[in-house]
Scaffold this motif. Structure first.
Motif, PDB file in Angstrom:
ATOM      1  N   ILE A   7      13.780  58.660  30.200  1.00 29.75           N
ATOM      2  CA  ILE A   7      12.474  58.029  29.984  1.00 29.75           C
ATOM      3  C   ILE A   7      12.023  58.339  28.566  1.00 29.75           C
ATOM      4  N   PHE A  30      15.242  54.095  28.683  1.00 24.08           N
ATOM      5  CA  PHE A  30      14.145  53.144  28.862  1.00 24.08           C
ATOM      6  C   PHE A  30      12.996  53.486  27.918  1.00 24.08           C
ATOM      7  N   LYS A  32       9.171  52.090  26.501  1.00 19.24           N
ATOM      8  CA  LYS A  32       8.068  51.161  26.783  1.00 19.24           C
ATOM      9  C   LYS A  32       7.686  50.311  25.573  1.00 19.24           C
ATOM     10  N   ILE A 246       8.612  52.831  32.525  1.00 20.83           N
ATOM     11  CA  ILE A 246       8.841  53.386  33.861  1.00 20.83           C
ATOM     12  C   ILE A 246       7.492  53.439  34.574  1.00 20.83           C
ATOM     13  N   VAL A 249       8.628  57.329  39.852  1.00 17.93           N
ATOM     14  CA  VAL A 249       9.862  58.064  40.113  1.00 17.93           C
ATOM     15  C   VAL A 249       9.684  58.828  41.424  1.00 17.93           C
ATOM     16  N   ILE A 259      13.890  54.894  40.851  1.00 16.86           N
ATOM     17  CA  ILE A 259      13.106  54.630  39.639  1.00 16.86           C
ATOM     18  C   ILE A 259      12.653  53.178  39.625  1.00 16.86           C
ATOM     19  N   LYS A 260      11.351  52.991  39.461  1.00 17.97           N
ATOM     20  CA  LYS A 260      10.816  51.634  39.335  1.00 17.97           C
ATOM     21  C   LYS A 260      10.338  51.435  37.902  1.00 17.97           C
ATOM     22  N   THR A 261      10.846  50.401  37.242  1.00 18.09           N
ATOM     23  CA  THR A 261      10.403  50.072  35.892  1.00 18.09           C
ATOM     24  C   THR A 261       9.546  48.815  35.942  1.00 18.09           C
ATOM     25  N   GLN A 265      14.201  47.826  39.757  1.00 16.29           N
ATOM     26  CA  GLN A 265      14.280  49.067  40.516  1.00 16.29           C
ATOM     27  C   GLN A 265      15.724  49.535  40.460  1.00 16.29           C
ATOM     28  N   LEU A 284       3.418  59.003  36.902  1.00 15.64           N
ATOM     29  CA  LEU A 284       4.645  58.439  37.479  1.00 15.64           C
ATOM     30  C   LEU A 284       5.089  59.133  38.758  1.00 15.64           C
TER      31      LEU A 284
END
Length: 492
Positions: A7, A30, A32, A246, A249, A259-261, A265, A284
């Protein structure tokens, strides 16, 4: 091969990513924001290239060590130039102290200021060199999970020499009494985010880095370091996903991490959180999965935030060097406005970086690139009116020093402050440098790198060990990655 999600793509995340990929793991990073690099991003406008964050390249051996572990040399990616003078300090009445790159010249400089100071500086630096050798080469690579990590042959033998829990300010004053020399010795701890009296004397190792090893600059700017780390990771299969935050979590199914972004998923075998520790925990994770409560964070001492200006000037500016520290105001008053009674300072100290003195790529011909930084208390009120009033204050002092009406020649200007740190980096209270390295927030007393509730989940970056700064963040990424591999039972 295990799938590991990271992350955030700041320096610690990129370090962890490249290290893990070099050990054969499938690594997904990942980010943002729309570009990787975290605080080490660059901003380009009107022919100017601005480093948005770090501008001091110290401890080159840490960078070299990182790339050597991956089979590279630093010079494979960018040209490193040693600055001479390394920096200059402007004191009252616009008096200048230029700090030479040559050690012998530095000894001559302090001796001219105070008789006998050269010999005392040699002794001070010998102690600093010892701390650097043990601290940077050994202690900072410890994960901070157990007090027993600190009990090594070197630390037991040299426990008093390391001065983990004695004051930096007192240590400096045992050697020097002249105000100019004290200012020179104390300035590096500004990057550690605490007043010298509250910073461990261990950090005189910073003097070894800045005054003995010297100050360097990667030609093309600090994004060259980010590009190098990204390239080293991508070569080994690291995949980067930008504009993808993200969102949550959780543990499961089984040992996997859910993990969901903002776009998908996925399930990972392990995770390293390089983004803001507080944000990860409070935004998170479910409450039962957090290491620390909100109350814990409220009680911590955070490093300053900063008011920054990125300025393009349509002429050359005399008297400026690459790095310029304006210590022409009272240090203690400014420090109190940050740490003891948070408020906008009356007469602030500030820093001006003028990389166009070294690097022709960062500004059009016959123009200057200026980066101005004023430390301020985190979470202080930030609005356009405040920014502009301090812009006038700082520029007035800069103009007095250079003898040039800088404002008349500005062709580009951008400000950056507390609210930008919050929105761009989810930075707790809009801090710029992470957790302050105070006596009670050093080494194992920092937030832990291992999540106590979610399996194979580790934290990295400036809110955990070893602390703020680019070299410590590079090390932090490697430490977290190594601990994750151990947790996954992968031989390294």
């Amino acid at each position: 091969m295990k799938t590991i999600a990271i992350i955030g793509s700041g320096i610690s995340g990129l370090s962890a990513a490249a290290y893990l990929a070099s050990k054969g793991q499938d690594v997904l990073v990942f980010e943002k924001n729309e570009e990787i690099g975290g605080r080490m991003r660059q901003h380009k406008a009107n022919g100017f290239t601005f480093d948005m964050g770090p501008s001091w390249y110290w401890m080159p051996d840490v960078f070299d060590s990182f790339f050597e572990k991956l089979g590279h040399k630093t010079s494979d990616f960018y040209e490193l130039k040693k600055l001479d003078p390394g920096f200059q300090i402007i004191t009252t009445n616009n008096e200048i102290m230029k700090v030479p790159a040559c050690w012998e010249e530095l000894l001559g400089l302090v001796e001219n200021i105070e008789a006998g100071a050269a010999e005392r500086l040699k002794k001070f630096m010998a102690e600093a060199a010892y701390k650097y050798e043990v601290g940077i080469k050994k202690l900072v690579y410890k994960p901070g999970l157990s007090i027993w990590e600190l009990l090594t042959k070197e630390t037991i033998k040299g426990v008093f020499r390391l001065q983990l829990f004695s004051s930096y300010s007192s240590h400096v004053r045992k050697y020097f009494s002249n105000k100019k020399i004290i200012a020179l010795m104390e300035f590096p701890v500004l990057f550690l985010g605490a007043m010298p009296k509250d910073t461990p004397a261990l950090y005189s190792l910073m003097n070894y880095a800045g005054l003995y090893q010297g100050t360097f600059y990667p030609m093309g700017g600090f994004k060259k370091v980010i590009d190098a780390m990204r390239h080293a990771g991508a070569q080994r299969g690291v995949k980067f996903y930008v504009n993808e935050a993200i969102e949550s979590v959780t543990q499961g199914p089984g040992p996997l991490i859910n993990i969901k972004t903002s776009k998908r998923q996925l399930y990972a075998d392990g995770i390293i959180a390089s983004a803001d520790y507080h944000h990860i925990e409070q935004k998170l994770l479910n409450q039962e999965d957090r290491n620390y409560s909100e109350d814990y964070w409220q009680k911590k001492t955070f490093a300053p935030s900063a008011l920054l200006f990125y300025i393009g000037v349509k002429r050359k500016l005399p008297r400026l060097e690459h790095h310029n520290l304006f210590f022409d105001a009272d240090f203690d008053n400014h420090a109190r406005a940050i740490y003891e009674k948070p408020e906008w300072p009356d007469q602030p100290l500030f820093y001006v970086c003028c990389p166009s003195k070294t690097d022709p790529e960062v500004a059009p011909p016959e123009m200057e690139n200026l980066f101005i930084l004023m430390p301020i208390a985190p979470d202080i009120e930030d609005n356009e009116e405040k920014r502009e009033s301090y812009f006038v204050k700082l520029l007035t002092r800069l103009e007095k020093f250079t003898g040039v009406s800088v404002r008349e020649h500005i062709v580009y200007k951008r400000s950056y402050c507390v609210e930008d740190f919050k929105s761009d980096y989810n930075s707790y209270k809009g801090n710029a440098y992470g957790l302050a390295n105070t006596l009670m927030q050093t080494a194992n007393l920092k937030p832990k790198i291992k999540n106590k509730h979610i399996q194979n989940f580790f934290y990295t970056g400036q809110l955990t060990v070893p602390g703020p700064g680019v070299p410590p963040s590079i090390i932090s990424g490697q430490v977290a990655a190594a601990e994750l591999l151990k947790s996954l039972r992968i031989n390294i």
